[in-house]
Design a protein around this motif. Sequence first.
Motif, PDB file in Angstrom:
ATOM      1  N   GLU A 221       0.971   8.308   0.321  1.00 42.49           N
ATOM      2  CA  GLU A 221      -0.249   7.986  -0.323  1.00 42.49           C
ATOM      3  C   GLU A 221       0.060   7.087  -1.158  1.00 42.49           C
ATOM      4  OE1 GLU A 221      -3.306  11.402  -1.261  1.00 42.49           O
ATOM      5  OE2 GLU A 221      -1.541  12.603  -1.218  1.00 42.49           O
ATOM      6  N   SER A 222      -1.098   6.136  -1.465  1.00 44.48           N
ATOM      7  CA  SER A 222      -0.889   5.097  -2.433  1.00 44.48           C
ATOM      8  C   SER A 222      -2.413   4.638  -2.689  1.00 44.48           C
ATOM      9  CB  SER A 222      -0.019   4.026  -1.745  1.00 44.48           C
ATOM     10  OG  SER A 222       0.128   2.951  -2.705  1.00 44.48           O
ATOM     11  N   ASP A 223      -2.394   3.848  -3.789  1.00 38.95           N
ATOM     12  CA  ASP A 223      -3.619   2.953  -4.173  1.00 38.95           C
ATOM     13  C   ASP A 223      -3.708   1.553  -3.665  1.00 38.95           C
ATOM     14  OD1 ASP A 223      -2.047   2.284  -6.203  1.00 38.95           O
ATOM     15  OD2 ASP A 223      -3.211   2.846  -7.734  1.00 38.95           O
ATOM     16  N   SER A 224      -2.470   1.272  -3.039  1.00 38.21           N
ATOM     17  CA  SER A 224      -2.262  -0.130  -2.688  1.00 38.21           C
ATOM     18  C   SER A 224      -2.185  -0.336  -1.110  1.00 38.21           C
ATOM     19  CB  SER A 224      -1.007  -0.597  -3.409  1.00 38.21           C
ATOM     20  OG  SER A 224      -0.430  -1.763  -2.676  1.00 38.21           O
ATOM     21  N   PHE A 225      -3.237  -0.962  -0.753  1.00 32.46           N
ATOM     22  CA  PHE A 225      -3.177  -1.309   0.901  1.00 32.46           C
ATOM     23  C   PHE A 225      -2.077  -1.910   1.238  1.00 32.46           C
ATOM     24  CE2 PHE A 225      -8.156  -0.781   1.631  1.00 32.46           C
ATOM     25  CZ  PHE A 225      -8.139   0.562   1.394  1.00 32.46           C
ATOM     26  N   GLU A 226      -1.637  -3.029   0.322  1.00 28.16           N
ATOM     27  CA  GLU A 226      -0.474  -3.770   0.581  1.00 28.16           C
ATOM     28  C   GLU A 226       0.762  -2.845   0.945  1.00 28.16           C
ATOM     29  OE1 GLU A 226       2.448  -7.392  -0.928  1.00 28.16           O
ATOM     30  OE2 GLU A 226       0.696  -6.693  -2.290  1.00 28.16           O
ATOM     31  N   MET A 227       0.978  -1.813   0.193  1.00 26.63           N
ATOM     32  CA  MET A 227       2.088  -0.828   0.272  1.00 26.63           C
ATOM     33  C   MET A 227       1.975   0.049   1.310  1.00 26.63           C
ATOM     34  SD  MET A 227       4.768   0.670  -1.210  1.00 26.63           S
ATOM     35  CE  MET A 227       5.632   2.173  -1.112  1.00 26.63           C
ATOM     36  N   LEU A 228       0.614   0.358   1.793  1.00 27.94           N
ATOM     37  CA  LEU A 228       0.293   1.224   3.102  1.00 27.94           C
ATOM     38  C   LEU A 228       0.602   0.183   4.173  1.00 27.94           C
ATOM     39  CD1 LEU A 228      -2.967   2.687   1.952  1.00 27.94           C
ATOM     40  CD2 LEU A 228      -0.811   3.837   2.133  1.00 27.94           C
ATOM     41  N   ARG A 229       0.502  -0.869   4.345  1.00 29.74           N
ATOM     42  CA  ARG A 229       0.784  -1.863   5.670  1.00 29.74           C
ATOM     43  C   ARG A 229       2.398  -2.048   5.382  1.00 29.74           C
ATOM     44  NH1 ARG A 229      -3.558  -4.542   3.303  1.00 29.74           N
ATOM     45  NH2 ARG A 229      -2.429  -6.194   2.674  1.00 29.74           N
ATOM     46  N   ASN A 230       2.999  -2.026   4.289  1.00 27.67           N
ATOM     47  CA  ASN A 230       4.443  -2.277   4.161  1.00 27.67           C
ATOM     48  C   ASN A 230       5.133  -0.884   4.974  1.00 27.67           C
ATOM     49  OD1 ASN A 230       4.532  -4.884   3.471  1.00 27.67           O
ATOM     50  ND2 ASN A 230       4.354  -4.250   1.274  1.00 27.67           N
ATOM     51  N   LEU A 231       4.568  -0.004   4.513  1.00 27.86           N
ATOM     52  CA  LEU A 231       5.144   1.289   5.107  1.00 27.86           C
ATOM     53  C   LEU A 231       4.947   1.381   6.748  1.00 27.86           C
ATOM     54  CD1 LEU A 231       3.842   3.959   2.516  1.00 27.86           C
ATOM     55  CD2 LEU A 231       6.273   3.521   3.025  1.00 27.86           C
ATOM     56  N   ALA A 232       3.866   0.711   7.320  1.00 31.32           N
ATOM     57  CA  ALA A 232       3.495   0.955   8.604  1.00 31.32           C
ATOM     58  C   ALA A 232       4.485  -0.141   9.292  1.00 31.32           C
ATOM     59  CB  ALA A 232       1.965   0.387   8.789  1.00 31.32           C
ATOM     60  N   ARG A 233       4.681  -1.148   8.695  1.00 29.66           N
ATOM     61  CA  ARG A 233       5.736  -2.073   9.305  1.00 29.66           C
ATOM     62  C   ARG A 233       6.907  -1.838   9.527  1.00 29.66           C
ATOM     63  NH1 ARG A 233       5.196  -5.712   5.873  1.00 29.66           N
ATOM     64  NH2 ARG A 233       3.495  -6.984   6.477  1.00 29.66           N
ATOM     65  N   SER A 234       7.409  -0.557   8.739  1.00 29.28           N
ATOM     66  CA  SER A 234       8.854  -0.237   8.674  1.00 29.28           C
ATOM     67  C   SER A 234       9.255   0.870   9.634  1.00 29.28           C
ATOM     68  CB  SER A 234       9.281   0.478   7.160  1.00 29.28           C
ATOM     69  OG  SER A 234       8.243   1.285   7.002  1.00 29.28           O
ATOM     70  N   GLY A 235       8.398   1.359  10.224  1.00 31.86           N
ATOM     71  CA  GLY A 235       8.862   2.397  11.371  1.00 31.86           C
ATOM     72  C   GLY A 235       7.404   2.977  12.110  1.00 31.86           C
ATOM     73  N   GLU A 236       7.467   4.248  12.449  1.00 36.04           N
ATOM     74  CA  GLU A 236       6.336   4.735  13.186  1.00 36.04           C
ATOM     75  C   GLU A 236       5.222   5.132  12.298  1.00 36.04           C
ATOM     76  OE1 GLU A 236       7.941   7.964  15.541  1.00 36.04           O
ATOM     77  OE2 GLU A 236       8.624   6.472  17.112  1.00 36.04           O
ATOM     78  N   VAL A 237       5.095   4.821  11.227  1.00 36.87           N
ATOM     79  CA  VAL A 237       4.058   5.143  10.380  1.00 36.87           C
ATOM     80  C   VAL A 237       2.756   4.509  10.675  1.00 36.87           C
ATOM     81  CG1 VAL A 237       3.293   5.097   7.777  1.00 36.87           C
ATOM     82  CG2 VAL A 237       5.637   5.642   8.215  1.00 36.87           C
ATOM     83  N   ILE A 238       1.539   5.259  10.459  1.00 34.02           N
ATOM     84  CA  ILE A 238       0.268   4.683  10.851  1.00 34.02           C
ATOM     85  C   ILE A 238      -0.609   4.806   9.580  1.00 34.02           C
ATOM     86  CG2 ILE A 238      -1.715   4.821  12.070  1.00 34.02           C
ATOM     87  CD1 ILE A 238      -0.305   6.258  14.321  1.00 34.02           C
ATOM     88  N   THR A 239      -1.230   3.607   9.167  1.00 34.21           N
ATOM     89  CA  THR A 239      -2.408   3.687   8.197  1.00 34.21           C
ATOM     90  C   THR A 239      -3.519   3.252   8.655  1.00 34.21           C
ATOM     91  OG1 THR A 239      -2.585   3.182   5.823  1.00 34.21           O
ATOM     92  CG2 THR A 239      -1.593   1.364   7.475  1.00 34.21           C
ATOM     93  N   PHE A 240      -4.581   3.128   7.679  1.00 36.93           N
ATOM     94  CA  PHE A 240      -6.057   2.928   8.309  1.00 36.93           C
ATOM     95  C   PHE A 240      -6.606   2.034   7.237  1.00 36.93           C
ATOM     96  CE2 PHE A 240      -4.553   7.049  10.149  1.00 36.93           C
ATOM     97  CZ  PHE A 240      -5.279   6.888  11.392  1.00 36.93           C
ATOM     98  N   GLN A 241      -7.472   1.063   7.924  1.00 33.16           N
ATOM     99  CA  GLN A 241      -8.331   0.232   7.028  1.00 33.16           C
ATOM    100  C   GLN A 241      -9.644   0.023   7.758  1.00 33.16           C
ATOM    101  OE1 GLN A 241      -5.025  -2.468   5.452  1.00 33.16           O
ATOM    102  NE2 GLN A 241      -6.830  -3.063   4.445  1.00 33.16           N
TER     103      GLN A 241
END
Length: 305
Positions: A221-241
């Motif tokens: 969980e994060s209040d930063s969309f940039e952080m969420l996208r970086n997590l998604a780039r790093s592996g199998e993580v999915i985020t939503f916007q």
Amino acid sequence: MRHMRIWAYVDLAARHGSIRRAAEELNITPSALQRRIQDVEDDLGTPIFERSAQGVRLTAAGETFIRWIRQQAVDLERTRSQIESLGGLKRGHIRIACSQALVNHFLPQEIAGFRRSYPRVSFAVSVVDHDVALQRLVDYEADIVLIFRPRRSAELQPIVSVGQRLHAVMASDHPLAGQDTIRLRDCAPYPIALADRSFGSRRIIDGILSTSSFSLSIDFESDSFEMLRNLARSGEVITFQIEVGSETTWLEPGLVSVPVADTDPTHGPLVLGQLRGRTLPVAAAKFVEQVARRLDRTRNLPQGA
């Protein structure tokens, strides 16, 4: 104009909750600021601040006076803007409160386009959740808002409302990356990164999960969309916007965006609005016209929205 300067000092003390911190910002002594505030209180015939060792807090009379000060400042800015517009718009200052999804592409692009025509217009952009954005309108701290799924409010006057669906953002080599659309249940086997519960996109997903037979593994969980996208780039993580924040034309390298299927009710309105009953300064009004035209061109309401 000179009275306005003194009122601005009072407003700054109210914002800081401290005469000392306000005096430091104004580069005057606390005693000088205190005397000016006392002069205003003498003129009004009542205290506008409660003073304590912790600082100052507005009295009921002070809250009324501060609202009036802020209204006067807005009226003065609008008058200046109207005077300048007689010879063509040359300068101005536009204050925007917006959702985080707007700041990576949409809003910078709109501001850059506007300043090509009006290079002496300046901007102040606050990235806040929709409740804070609405309060800034009410407090005359923002001229316009551009926010996703705002709560119903008598103070908000919507200008344009555009439907937005959620997109899943993931690494370009993710197993789901090649699909045209995905269901939320398709994401269940993978780690999920979500915005915190102050964001409209998170509340949409939480609402669906509360009545669904499946669950998601919310590992981040994060209040930063940039952080969420970086997590998604790093592996199998999915985020939503929302759509406006996940356009493939500007997503960082290594990321893709896949729409969530309309069978999941993952959509809501993106609202451009202002304070109801307020007449905007000329610069802000012109910028609103530009953004409204852009939103109309990109309108993409999901079926049933």
